[in-house]
Design a protein around this motif. Structure first.
Motif, mmCIF file in Angstrom:
data_model
loop_
_atom_site.group_PDB
_atom_site.id
_atom_site.type_symbol
_atom_site.label_atom_id
_atom_site.label_comp_id
_atom_site.label_asym_id
_atom_site.label_seq_id
_atom_site.Cartn_x
_atom_site.Cartn_y
_atom_site.Cartn_z
ATOM 1 N N ASN A 56 1.142 -1.021 0.047
ATOM 2 C CA ASN A 56 0.007 -0.187 -0.101
ATOM 3 C C ASN A 56 0.829 1.558 -0.131
ATOM 4 O O ASN A 56 0.010 2.374 -0.369
ATOM 5 C CB ASN A 56 -1.260 0.753 1.171
ATOM 6 N N HIS A 57 1.927 1.019 0.549
ATOM 7 C CA HIS A 57 2.606 2.800 0.857
ATOM 8 C C HIS A 57 3.879 2.895 -0.163
ATOM 9 O O HIS A 57 4.284 3.550 -0.767
ATOM 10 C CB HIS A 57 2.659 2.933 2.156
ATOM 11 N N VAL A 58 4.762 1.821 -0.600
ATOM 12 C CA VAL A 58 5.891 0.970 -1.087
ATOM 13 C C VAL A 58 5.622 0.508 -2.291
ATOM 14 O O VAL A 58 6.554 1.864 -3.148
ATOM 15 C CB VAL A 58 6.989 0.034 -0.517
ATOM 16 N N THR A 59 5.043 0.582 -2.929
ATOM 17 C CA THR A 59 5.339 0.510 -4.417
ATOM 18 C C THR A 59 4.635 0.985 -5.339
ATOM 19 O O THR A 59 3.158 1.781 -4.684
ATOM 20 C CB THR A 59 3.967 -1.543 -4.687
ATOM 21 N N ILE A 60 5.053 1.289 -6.131
ATOM 22 C CA ILE A 60 4.956 2.273 -7.000
ATOM 23 C C ILE A 60 3.850 1.604 -8.190
ATOM 24 O O ILE A 60 4.168 0.690 -9.494
ATOM 25 C CB ILE A 60 6.302 3.374 -8.465
ATOM 26 N N PRO A 61 2.585 2.477 -8.650
ATOM 27 C CA PRO A 61 1.335 2.171 -9.721
ATOM 28 C C PRO A 61 2.783 2.229 -11.150
ATOM 29 O O PRO A 61 3.880 3.091 -11.087
ATOM 30 C CB PRO A 61 0.425 2.745 -10.078
ATOM 31 N N GLU A 62 2.362 0.922 -12.501
ATOM 32 C CA GLU A 62 3.715 0.372 -12.925
ATOM 33 C C GLU A 62 3.273 1.944 -14.299
ATOM 34 O O GLU A 62 4.033 2.802 -14.300
ATOM 35 C CB GLU A 62 2.935 -0.456 -13.750
ATOM 36 N N SER A 63 2.355 2.137 -14.255
ATOM 37 C CA SER A 63 2.180 3.480 -15.084
ATOM 38 C C SER A 63 2.726 4.641 -14.609
ATOM 39 O O SER A 63 3.442 5.408 -15.726
ATOM 40 C CB SER A 63 0.017 4.046 -15.275
ATOM 41 N N VAL A 68 7.666 4.852 -2.793
ATOM 42 C CA VAL A 68 6.670 5.601 -2.139
ATOM 43 C C VAL A 68 5.766 6.184 -4.101
ATOM 44 O O VAL A 68 5.378 6.700 -4.097
ATOM 45 C CB VAL A 68 6.866 6.206 -1.682
ATOM 46 N N ALA A 69 6.966 6.569 -4.732
ATOM 47 C CA ALA A 69 6.846 8.144 -5.636
ATOM 48 C C ALA A 69 7.881 7.483 -6.651
ATOM 49 O O ALA A 69 8.978 7.984 -6.355
ATOM 50 C CB ALA A 69 6.774 9.004 -4.834
ATOM 51 N N ALA A 70 7.941 7.646 -8.394
ATOM 52 C CA ALA A 70 8.195 7.958 -8.879
ATOM 53 C C ALA A 70 9.518 9.159 -9.823
ATOM 54 O O ALA A 70 8.507 10.186 -10.377
ATOM 55 C CB ALA A 70 7.715 7.137 -10.554
ATOM 56 N N ASP A 71 9.692 10.104 -7.822
ATOM 57 C CA ASP A 71 10.158 11.074 -8.654
ATOM 58 C C ASP A 71 11.390 11.607 -8.983
ATOM 59 O O ASP A 71 12.073 12.789 -8.500
ATOM 60 C CB ASP A 71 9.737 11.544 -6.929
ATOM 61 N N VAL A 93 5.665 5.031 -12.885
ATOM 62 C CA VAL A 93 6.705 4.425 -13.757
ATOM 63 C C VAL A 93 7.364 4.437 -14.543
ATOM 64 O O VAL A 93 8.047 5.204 -15.833
ATOM 65 C CB VAL A 93 7.427 2.796 -13.237
ATOM 66 N N ALA A 94 6.162 3.470 -16.002
ATOM 67 C CA ALA A 94 6.790 4.383 -16.509
ATOM 68 C C ALA A 94 6.265 5.369 -17.968
ATOM 69 O O ALA A 94 7.201 6.542 -18.553
ATOM 70 C CB ALA A 94 5.304 3.108 -17.866
ATOM 71 N N LEU A 95 5.539 6.363 -17.116
ATOM 72 C CA LEU A 95 4.967 7.895 -17.251
ATOM 73 C C LEU A 95 7.034 8.860 -17.019
ATOM 74 O O LEU A 95 7.105 9.788 -18.022
ATOM 75 C CB LEU A 95 4.362 8.614 -16.417
ATOM 76 N N GLY A 96 7.486 8.847 -15.763
ATOM 77 C CA GLY A 96 8.431 9.467 -15.280
ATOM 78 C C GLY A 96 9.511 8.821 -16.268
ATOM 79 O O GLY A 96 10.673 9.791 -16.540
ATOM 80 N N LYS A 97 10.188 7.417 -16.513
ATOM 81 C CA LYS A 97 10.349 7.168 -17.504
ATOM 82 C C LYS A 97 10.571 7.663 -18.604
ATOM 83 O O LYS A 97 12.121 7.998 -19.440
ATOM 84 C CB LYS A 97 10.988 5.743 -17.113
ATOM 85 N N GLN A 98 9.641 7.846 -19.279
ATOM 86 C CA GLN A 98 8.973 7.950 -20.651
ATOM 87 C C GLN A 98 9.896 9.637 -21.073
ATOM 88 O O GLN A 98 10.237 10.238 -21.407
ATOM 89 C CB GLN A 98 7.930 8.265 -21.004
ATOM 90 N N LEU A 99 8.979 10.441 -19.332
ATOM 91 C CA LEU A 99 9.608 11.904 -20.006
ATOM 92 C C LEU A 99 10.926 12.251 -19.457
ATOM 93 O O LEU A 99 12.003 13.364 -19.933
ATOM 94 C CB LEU A 99 8.445 12.098 -17.930
ATOM 95 N N ALA A 100 11.901 11.816 -18.823
ATOM 96 C CA ALA A 100 13.093 11.108 -18.265
ATOM 97 C C ALA A 100 14.030 11.320 -19.789
ATOM 98 O O ALA A 100 15.033 12.367 -20.304
ATOM 99 C CB ALA A 100 13.844 11.011 -17.086
ATOM 100 N N LYS A 101 13.353 10.059 -20.437
ATOM 101 C CA LYS A 101 14.259 9.655 -21.626
ATOM 102 C C LYS A 101 14.107 10.511 -22.693
ATOM 103 O O LYS A 101 15.303 10.993 -23.179
ATOM 104 C CB LYS A 101 13.612 8.888 -22.228
ATOM 105 N N ASP A 102 13.094 11.469 -22.658
ATOM 106 C CA ASP A 102 12.819 12.266 -23.608
ATOM 107 C C ASP A 102 13.819 14.406 -23.495
ATOM 108 O O ASP A 102 14.240 14.655 -24.069
ATOM 109 C CB ASP A 102 11.468 13.553 -23.320
#
Ligand SMILES: Nc1ncnc2c1ncn2[C@@H]1O[C@H](COP(=O)(O)OP(=O)(O)O)[C@@H](O)[C@H]1O
Length: 465
Positions: free
Chosen positions: A145-152, A197-200, A154-163
């Motif tokens: 409930n607190h640690v795991t980050i939703p896959e979506s 916690v968050a893909a930050d 993670v994917a959004l963070g990675k895509q933004l970072a890649k761009d």
């Protein structure tokens, strides 16, 4: 004489404060209950130690005062412990002994006995086992409930970072075509499924490619820092290949390649040359370079998403990965050896070999430390090395043993904090705690010491935030 009177007066003030703190601690348990009192006690102790430090006169015997205040602190903590008070005075040095003593049955040991109950077990042990079972469930629920980050996310963070990474790479190539950068790539816990916690946050690794014939490595032990985690990169053959023969020569200080000068040049570009508003509007986000930071950082906002990017200039020399990240406030030319890749792959290999829950344990600990008032200085890297050390002696890392292993990690951490030395798993000469301040180590020690007997406290402090 006046000085003496002043000192006496000050001591009386100190006694008054100390007495008030002791009174507060002794009564908090009645008013707040055990959990609340524990939280208050840890916070109060830290304040008390800060007051002790600030008010102790310089001519006092420092060692004596330090020993006394540590002893008092551990004694104060025993006021709030759930387990029976140890028979003799506790000092920091006695701590691991008493934690591991057979008479003080640990929750971890109790957790391990759960699978194999014997008819000789007393009801007391059974009730502790039950408590631990509940704790195991709590850990798993906290993980979900607190640690795991939703896959979506993670994917959004990675895509933004890649761009952004692509844009920055092309800027650097255009701006400094003479510098042989390798291909910049995304790295860190976000990419290794170890973020919590968050893909930050994410790292941009910027490889710097050096001519092997013109540069040689000098071990940190042979320099004034005498620390094996750091290296210097020395320019060789200046007689035959004079200054200017290498594109990196403009970053030399003395005869050494300065990590600091490279960082400053990149910082200038990030802050003043890159057209972030244009890149941001193209990628539908706001990108802001962080001005006052020792590291090269970008803050990105994309609708609800916040992403912190750290640009890490890196070079590989043989089997070593060196980051342009000198030790805090010290010699600026140094390069820091990073074990990130080795530690992550070792942990993953171990889990893959025995279907272990080490990564789950690591992520729970990271989740706990991330927003904890005293534990946020414990990094994923510190925790990974503790897990790797523990894997040498503990063989059962199945999910069912999670509570027991979690407890063992806490105990091991208290032990390392006691000595102020966390040996790097890959080179035991390296102390991974070497950049922590004594106060930070003390604060973590207090928080974890109380968590060993009451691990719930860790989660309670999270909930309070
Ligand atoms: N590929 C890599 N090679 C060397 N060091 C790395 C690499 N990727 C990350 N690191 C280092 O590891 C550190 C921790 O990475 P990070 O993603 O922040 O992990 P955490 O979320 O556990 O703090 C970074 O600050 C960076 O210095």
């Amino acid at each position: 004489m006046a000085d003496l009177v002043h000192k006496r007066g000050k001591r009386q003030d100190d006694n008054g404060l100390g007495g008030a703190v002791d009174f507060l601690l002794a009564n908090a348990r009645l008013v707040l209950g055990l959990g609340g009192a524990a939280v208050l006690a840890i916070a109060t102790l830290v304040v008390k130690r800060l007051i002790d430090r600030a008010t102790s006169s310089p001519d006092e015997d420092d060692t004596k005062a330090e020993q006394k205040s540590i002893e008092e602190s551990w004694q104060d903590l025993s006021l709030i412990k759930a387990v029976p008070k140890p028979p003799k005075k506790q000092s920091r040095a006695d701590l691991s002994e008493s934690l591991l003593s057979p008479s003080g049955t640990l929750p971890a040991q109790a957790a391990e006995t759960h699978g194999h109950p014997t008819s000789l077990e007393t009801p007391q042990v059974e009730s502790r086992t039950l408590l631990c079972l509940t704790f195991q469930e709590k850990l798993l629920s906290y993980y979900r409930n607190h640690v795991t980050i939703p896959e979506s996310d993670v994917a959004l963070g990675k895509q933004l970072a890649k761009d952004i990474c692509i844009e920055l790479q092309s800027f650097l190539q255009n701006k400094c075509p003479e510098l042989p950068f390798g291909s910049m790539f995304l790295s860190g816990s976000l990419c290794d499924d170890l973020q919590v916690v968050a893909a930050d946050h994410v790292c941009f690794m910027l490889p710097l490619v050096f001519e092997t014939t013109l540069w040689s490595l000098i071990p940190g032990e042979d320099t004034i820092v005498k620390d094996p985690q750091f290296w210097m990169i020395r320019r060789t053959d200046l007689e035959y290949f004079p200054r200017g023969s290498s594109p990196w020569d403009r970053f030399i200080v003395g005869r050494y390649l300065s990590s600091n000068v490279i960082n400053e040049a990149l910082h200038k570009m990030l802050v003043a040359s890159v057209n972030w508003p244009a890149i941001g509007s193209m990628l539908e986000c706001l990108i802001r370079p962080v001005m006052a930071s020792e590291e090269l950082k970008l803050e990105v906002t994309h609708y609800e998403t916040q992403l912190n990017i750290t640009l890490c200039p890196v070079t590989e020399a043989g089997d070593k990965v060196l980051l342009a990240k000198p030790p805090k406030g010290l010699v600026e030319n140094l390069w820091r050896q990073s074990f990130y890749r080795s530690e992550v792959s070792k942990l993953k290999d171990l889990d893959a070999a025995d279907s272990g829950a080490r990564q789950c344990c690591l992520k729970i600990l990271k989740g706990v430390c991330k927003n904890h008032p005293f534990l946020s200085k414990l990094t994923g890297s510190h925790l990974t090395h503790v897990l790797l050390h523990l894997s040498e002696t503990e063989s059962d890392w199945a999910e069912e043993a999670l509570a027991a292993r979690f407890q063992h990690v806490l105990e091991a951490l208290v032990g390392y904090l006691e000595t102020g030395f966390l040996p790097c798993y890959f080179n035991s000469q390296i102390n991974l705690f070497c950049e922590l301040l004594e106060e930070e180590i003390d604060e973590m020690g207090y928080a974890l010491y109380s968590a060993v007997s009451q691990p719930d406290l860790l989660f309670l402090q999270q909930a309070d935030k």
